[in-house]
Scaffold this active site. Structure first.
Site, mmCIF file in Angstrom:
data_model
loop_
_atom_site.group_PDB
_atom_site.id
_atom_site.type_symbol
_atom_site.label_atom_id
_atom_site.label_comp_id
_atom_site.label_asym_id
_atom_site.label_seq_id
_atom_site.Cartn_x
_atom_site.Cartn_y
_atom_site.Cartn_z
ATOM 1 N N PRO A 62 0.823 -1.216 0.000
ATOM 2 C CA PRO A 62 0.000 0.000 0.000
ATOM 3 C C PRO A 62 0.854 1.262 0.000
ATOM 4 O O PRO A 62 1.877 1.335 0.675
ATOM 5 C CB PRO A 62 -0.822 -0.116 1.288
ATOM 6 C CG PRO A 62 -0.114 -1.105 2.133
ATOM 7 C CD PRO A 62 0.645 -2.001 1.217
ATOM 8 N N HIS A 63 0.420 2.239 -0.794
ATOM 9 C CA HIS A 63 1.104 3.522 -0.897
ATOM 10 C C HIS A 63 0.089 4.558 -1.346
ATOM 11 O O HIS A 63 -1.020 4.206 -1.720
ATOM 12 C CB HIS A 63 2.290 3.432 -1.865
ATOM 13 C CG HIS A 63 1.924 2.894 -3.208
ATOM 14 N ND1 HIS A 63 1.746 1.541 -3.445
ATOM 15 C CD2 HIS A 63 1.687 3.512 -4.378
ATOM 16 C CE1 HIS A 63 1.413 1.363 -4.718
ATOM 17 N NE2 HIS A 63 1.367 2.544 -5.306
ATOM 18 N N GLY A 64 0.489 5.809 -1.314
ATOM 19 C CA GLY A 64 -0.431 6.890 -1.648
ATOM 20 C C GLY A 64 -0.593 7.100 -3.141
ATOM 21 O O GLY A 64 0.035 6.437 -3.964
#
Length: 144
Positions: A62-64
């Site tokens: 997960p990342h932005g």
């Protein structure tokens, strides 16, 4: 990139009832590590809505979103170990979440290092079965 992964950004034996909850745990570790603002955690959720961050072999990263760059203070990763797994949809279960926040284009190097480490199923198994944060740090230090 020395402080990329430290023991305070690793959560062992986490329980998460949903991918949203698991992503929030990974994001909160990045916030506590001083890498991102709390708003970045919401952008991690937004990114997951666009396309799954599950990459296979029991791993999600997960990342932005691209719009979340201003929420990043420094490059870092967090790791959430979920021995019971968390459903990422379509039969994909993640046992290891690697939260990523990167300044500029540093995410490309970080992602490629993580991909190399996680392409070996044996490495993922070692991380999921690790008993201490130090074991996980040692595993990732080999590839970073």
């Amino acid at each position: 990139m020395n402080n990329l992964l430290t023991a305070d950004k690793i959560m062992m034996n986490a329980k998460a009832s949903s991918k949203e909850e698991a992503i929030r745990l990974a994001g909160e570790l990045l916030v506590r590590g001083g890498h991102v603002s709390p708003a970045y955690v919401d952008k991690m959720q937004d990114r997951e809505q666009l396309a799954t961050t599950y990459i296979g072999s029991g791993v999600a990263i997960p990342h932005g979103t691209n719009e979340s760059k201003q929420e990043i203070q420094s490059t870092g990763i967090s790791i959430v170990q979920v021995p019971d797994g968390v459903d990422f949809g379509e039969g994909n279960v993640a046992y290891l979440l690697i939260g990523i926040a990167a300044v500029g284009d540093e995410h490309l190097e970080v992602l490629s290092n993580i991909a190399v480490i996680c392409s070996e199923e044996e490495n993922v198994t070692r991380a999921v079965q690790a008993k201490t944060p130090e074991e996980i740090i040692a595993l990732f230090a080999e590839g970073m």
